[in-house]
Design a protein around this motif. Structure first.
Motif, PDB file in Angstrom:
ATOM      1  N   CYS A  83      -7.776   3.632 -13.863  1.00 29.68           N
ATOM      2  CA  CYS A  83      -8.802   4.666 -13.645  1.00 29.68           C
ATOM      3  C   CYS A  83      -8.172   5.995 -13.253  1.00 29.68           C
ATOM      4  N   ASP A  84      -8.824   7.080 -13.650  1.00 29.95           N
ATOM      5  CA  ASP A  84      -8.454   8.376 -13.085  1.00 29.95           C
ATOM      6  C   ASP A  84      -9.116   8.510 -11.714  1.00 29.95           C
ATOM      7  N   GLU A  85      -8.834   9.605 -11.001  1.00 28.65           N
ATOM      8  CA  GLU A  85      -9.336   9.751  -9.629  1.00 28.65           C
ATOM      9  C   GLU A  85     -10.864   9.784  -9.577  1.00 28.65           C
ATOM     10  N   ARG A  86     -11.479  10.429 -10.574  1.00 32.36           N
ATOM     11  CA  ARG A  86     -12.943  10.517 -10.572  1.00 32.36           C
ATOM     12  C   ARG A  86     -13.561   9.135 -10.720  1.00 32.36           C
ATOM     13  N   ARG A  87     -13.049   8.354 -11.678  1.00 32.00           N
ATOM     14  CA  ARG A  87     -13.600   7.019 -11.909  1.00 32.00           C
ATOM     15  C   ARG A  87     -13.340   6.104 -10.707  1.00 32.00           C
ATOM     16  N   ARG A  88     -12.156   6.205 -10.105  1.00 29.46           N
ATOM     17  CA  ARG A  88     -11.861   5.381  -8.933  1.00 29.46           C
ATOM     18  C   ARG A  88     -12.834   5.689  -7.803  1.00 29.46           C
ATOM     19  N   ALA A  89     -13.128   6.980  -7.614  1.00 26.85           N
ATOM     20  CA  ALA A  89     -14.083   7.361  -6.568  1.00 26.85           C
ATOM     21  C   ALA A  89     -15.458   6.772  -6.855  1.00 26.85           C
ATOM     22  N   GLU A  90     -15.863   6.736  -8.137  1.00 27.35           N
ATOM     23  CA  GLU A  90     -17.151   6.142  -8.501  1.00 27.35           C
ATOM     24  C   GLU A  90     -17.172   4.647  -8.185  1.00 27.35           C
ATOM     25  N   LEU A  91     -16.064   3.959  -8.468  1.00 31.67           N
ATOM     26  CA  LEU A  91     -16.024   2.513  -8.237  1.00 31.67           C
ATOM     27  C   LEU A  91     -16.119   2.178  -6.747  1.00 31.67           C
ATOM     28  N   PHE A  92     -15.602   3.056  -5.901  1.00 34.92           N
ATOM     29  CA  PHE A  92     -15.621   2.795  -4.463  1.00 34.92           C
ATOM     30  C   PHE A  92     -16.786   3.486  -3.759  1.00 34.92           C
ATOM     31  N   GLU A  93     -17.799   3.884  -4.515  1.00 33.13           N
ATOM     32  CA  GLU A  93     -18.978   4.499  -3.908  1.00 33.13           C
ATOM     33  C   GLU A  93     -19.795   3.466  -3.128  1.00 33.13           C
ATOM     34  N   GLY A  94     -20.526   3.939  -2.146  1.00 36.24           N
ATOM     35  CA  GLY A  94     -21.427   3.068  -1.392  1.00 36.24           C
ATOM     36  C   GLY A  94     -20.679   1.996  -0.634  1.00 36.24           C
ATOM     37  N   ALA A  95     -21.260   0.797  -0.611  1.00 33.51           N
ATOM     38  CA  ALA A  95     -20.670  -0.303   0.152  1.00 33.51           C
ATOM     39  C   ALA A  95     -19.298  -0.700  -0.357  1.00 33.51           C
ATOM     40  N   ALA A  96     -18.978  -0.384  -1.614  1.00 34.76           N
ATOM     41  CA  ALA A  96     -17.679  -0.758  -2.176  1.00 34.76           C
ATOM     42  C   ALA A  96     -16.517  -0.115  -1.435  1.00 34.76           C
ATOM     43  N   GLN A  97     -16.788   0.992  -0.712  1.00 35.37           N
ATOM     44  CA  GLN A  97     -15.699   1.653   0.013  1.00 35.37           C
ATOM     45  C   GLN A  97     -15.119   0.743   1.097  1.00 35.37           C
ATOM     46  N   LEU A  98     -15.893  -0.252   1.534  1.00 33.83           N
ATOM     47  CA  LEU A  98     -15.386  -1.194   2.531  1.00 33.83           C
ATOM     48  C   LEU A  98     -14.209  -2.014   2.005  1.00 33.83           C
ATOM     49  N   ALA A  99     -14.053  -2.065   0.663  1.00 40.97           N
ATOM     50  CA  ALA A  99     -12.969  -2.851   0.065  1.00 40.97           C
ATOM     51  C   ALA A  99     -11.682  -2.066  -0.089  1.00 40.97           C
ATOM     52  N   GLU A 100     -11.720  -0.764   0.116  1.00 37.42           N
ATOM     53  CA  GLU A 100     -10.519   0.053  -0.140  1.00 37.42           C
ATOM     54  C   GLU A 100      -9.294  -0.408   0.649  1.00 37.42           C
ATOM     55  N   PRO A 101      -9.426  -0.830   1.923  1.00 37.96           N
ATOM     56  CA  PRO A 101      -8.221  -1.260   2.652  1.00 37.96           C
ATOM     57  C   PRO A 101      -7.499  -2.441   2.006  1.00 37.96           C
ATOM     58  N   VAL A 102      -8.203  -3.268   1.236  1.00 43.62           N
ATOM     59  CA  VAL A 102      -7.560  -4.410   0.576  1.00 43.62           C
ATOM     60  C   VAL A 102      -6.456  -3.938  -0.348  1.00 43.62           C
ATOM     61  N   PHE A 103      -6.627  -2.764  -0.942  1.00 38.79           N
ATOM     62  CA  PHE A 103      -5.677  -2.273  -1.932  1.00 38.79           C
ATOM     63  C   PHE A 103      -4.707  -1.255  -1.348  1.00 38.79           C
ATOM     64  N   ALA A 104      -4.733  -1.083  -0.033  1.00 35.48           N
ATOM     65  CA  ALA A 104      -3.787  -0.199   0.636  1.00 35.48           C
ATOM     66  C   ALA A 104      -2.513  -0.972   0.938  1.00 35.48           C
ATOM     67  N   GLY A 105      -1.400  -0.300   0.961  1.00 35.08           N
ATOM     68  CA  GLY A 105      -0.122  -0.971   1.181  1.00 35.08           C
ATOM     69  C   GLY A 105       0.297  -1.032   2.630  1.00 35.08           C
ATOM     70  N   HIS A 106      -0.616  -0.725   3.546  1.00 33.69           N
ATOM     71  CA  HIS A 106      -0.248  -0.707   4.963  1.00 33.69           C
ATOM     72  C   HIS A 106      -1.333  -1.386   5.786  1.00 33.69           C
ATOM     73  N   ALA A 107      -0.985  -1.771   6.980  1.00 31.97           N
ATOM     74  CA  ALA A 107      -1.960  -2.374   7.896  1.00 31.97           C
ATOM     75  C   ALA A 107      -2.601  -1.280   8.726  1.00 31.97           C
ATOM     76  N   GLU A 108      -3.907  -1.388   8.942  1.00 23.96           N
ATOM     77  CA  GLU A 108      -4.614  -0.403   9.742  1.00 23.96           C
ATOM     78  C   GLU A 108      -4.329  -0.623  11.224  1.00 23.96           C
ATOM     79  N   ALA A 109      -4.631   0.386  12.002  1.00 21.51           N
ATOM     80  CA  ALA A 109      -4.311   0.314  13.428  1.00 21.51           C
ATOM     81  C   ALA A 109      -5.362  -0.438  14.220  1.00 21.51           C
ATOM     82  N   ASP A 110      -6.598  -0.595  13.684  1.00 24.04           N
ATOM     83  CA  ASP A 110      -7.638  -1.240  14.483  1.00 24.04           C
ATOM     84  C   ASP A 110      -7.373  -2.728  14.604  1.00 24.04           C
ATOM     85  N   THR A 111      -8.048  -3.368  15.554  1.00 24.33           N
ATOM     86  CA  THR A 111      -7.817  -4.795  15.774  1.00 24.33           C
ATOM     87  C   THR A 111      -9.077  -5.613  15.541  1.00 24.33           C
ATOM     88  N   GLY A 112     -10.128  -5.009  15.004  1.00 24.47           N
ATOM     89  CA  GLY A 112     -11.350  -5.753  14.750  1.00 24.47           C
ATOM     90  C   GLY A 112     -11.222  -6.616  13.502  1.00 24.47           C
TER      91      GLY A 112
END
Length: 450
Positions: free
Chosen positions: A91-120
């Protein structure tokens, strides 16, 4: 002589193929579904799923696929990333942003290469987000999601498959899963739920009949295959399609003609264990081919060629020749560094005994860390090694443990964090590792949590 054509792999599979074509026909009408192919190792699960993929692609349906691996089940959301990352990368950046719209944005950390700082515990949110990411992908075009060897899938990915399967109504998505029955270490409860779902199509391919084995032999040798020879072939393989394929290679290599007087020699030439056949064939190849095969077994299917050559300590030109030899021997696919069957990879990895296996995995961990791979991927290698007193390894294992805890995989987090303590970490880092280990133990219900 041809060794194993797709047609040979699908002999006596007409009912299963017809059922799969029916699923695809309903998908064209916008109706999704669940397919579970359940059978012992070598009974044709992969061949049926490959046929489904080919038919779907021929019909213009988008196919996303993944495969579990015994060595990678401690990589949280590894199967999810195999499935969905190729679509996201395209995907280009525009299409990727569309795919992660709404509740789908909650999945973005799955595809990140780092661990988040929160502990929840973000696992529920991520599963919800992954469902909506899949729904957004399917909104543009129907999807066939294929997961082979799901008995080796990581726990968070299996929970995603379970969530998706329960909410397929109205989605033009076919979820097709291949798995062994009651495999040790599998997420069996989730697999049982998928198999037991009222809407699931469950296929259990049977062993090939003696007549089918004889037919395959005649395709390879001609009409002169005699009854006693065919009977030994059928009995020695038990009708297991993978063993039948190995039988054909043995027949070709030994120059059998299919005569009755060759039957006893065939029985002696064909071990009943695929692993013994694979290792025997591998040891007849060059040292470079053996080293490259071991590197691919350690790094995993789909490894980068440069990484495999470096791990094998083989020059690039020699690695190309070694890859060709492994393809001709029927061990690796021609198009990429991928074993022809998971059983083959397992056999090559199991042949690395004692400290040799740990050494290969420690070098693989350093190689992938140097290439910028995420902590979870590097840790999957480190847990295969003995502690070496290296602070970077302890730091990586601890980071992977914290990430696993965030991803809702406390059992994986426990293994990584305990292994980090054993490395051990620097004295200043030890309290933080212990605290994370306590959180993981509490989540997992371990008695030593307090």
């Amino acid at each position: 002589m041809s060794v194993a054509t797709p047609d040979q792999e699908l002999v006596e599979r007409e009912p299963e193929l017809a059922a799969l074509r029916g699923v695809l026909a309903r998908l064209e009408g916008g109706e999704g579904g669940i397919v579970v192919v359940e059978a012992p190792a070598g009974h044709g699960k992969t061949a049926l799923l490959r046929a489904l993929r080919a038919d779907a692609q021929a019909a213009g349906v988008r196919v996303l696929r993944a495969a579990g691996a015994e060595l990678e089940r401690d990589f949280p959301f590894g199967i999810v990333r195999q499935l969905l990352e190729p679509a996201l990368r395209a995907c280009d950046e525009r299409r990727r942003a569309e795919l992660f719209e709404g509740a789908a944005q909650l999945a973005e950390p799955v595809f990140a290469g780092h661990a988040e700082a929160d502990t929840g515990d973000a696992s529920f949110g991520r599963l919800h987000g992954l469902y909506w990411l899949t729904a957004n992908l399917a909104e543009a075009e129907p999807l066939v999601l294929v997961v082979d060897d799901a008995h080796w899938a990581d726990a968070p990915s299996m929970r995603y498959l379970d969530v998706l399967a329960r909410r397929l109504e109205g989605l033009p998505v076919v979820l097709a899963i291949g798995a062994r029955e009651a495999e040790p270490g599998a997420q069996q409860e989730v697999l049982d739920d998928l198999v037991g779902a009222p809407e699931a199509l469950v296929l259990r391919p049977r062993p090939l009949s003696g007549a089918a084995v004889g037919e395959i032999l005649e395709q390879a040798l001609g009409d002169g295959v005699e009854t006693a020879f065919a009977a030994v072939a059928a009995h020695s393989t038990g009708g297991n399609p993978l063993l039948v394929r190995e039988l054909l290679r043995t027949v070709a290599e030994e120059g059998f003609a299919g005569r009755s007087e060759e039957a006893e020699r065939l029985r002696e030439a064909l071990p009943a264990n695929v692993g013994r056949i694979v290792i025997g064939r591998l040891r007849r190849l060059s040292p470079d081919a053996l080293a490259l095969a071991r590197a691919v077994a350690v790094l995993g299917d789909g490894a980068r060629f440069a990484d495999a050559a470096e791990l094998a300590e083989v020059a690039a030109q020699d690695a190309t020749a070694a890859h060709g030899a492994l393809v001709r021997a029927g061990l690796l696919d021609a198009g990429e560094l991928r074993f022809v069957h998971p059983v083959v990879r397992s056999a090559v990895h199991a042949d690395l005994t004692g400290g040799l296996r740990g050494d290969w995995h420690r070098r693989a961990a350093a190689l992938r860390a140097g290439a910028g791979a995420g902590a979870s991927e590097v840790a999957a290698h480190l847990v295969q090694t003995e502690p070496g007193g290296e602070p970077w390894a302890a730091e990586t294992l601890a980071a992977a443990g914290r990430r696993a805890l965030l991803d809702g995989a406390p059992d994986v987090a426990l293994r990584h964090l305990r292994r980090a303590l054993a490395e051990p970490p620097e004295p200043a880092a030890r309290p933080a590792v212990l605290l994370a280990l306590g959180h993981a133990a509490a989540r997992a219900g371990a008695p030593d949590a307090a």
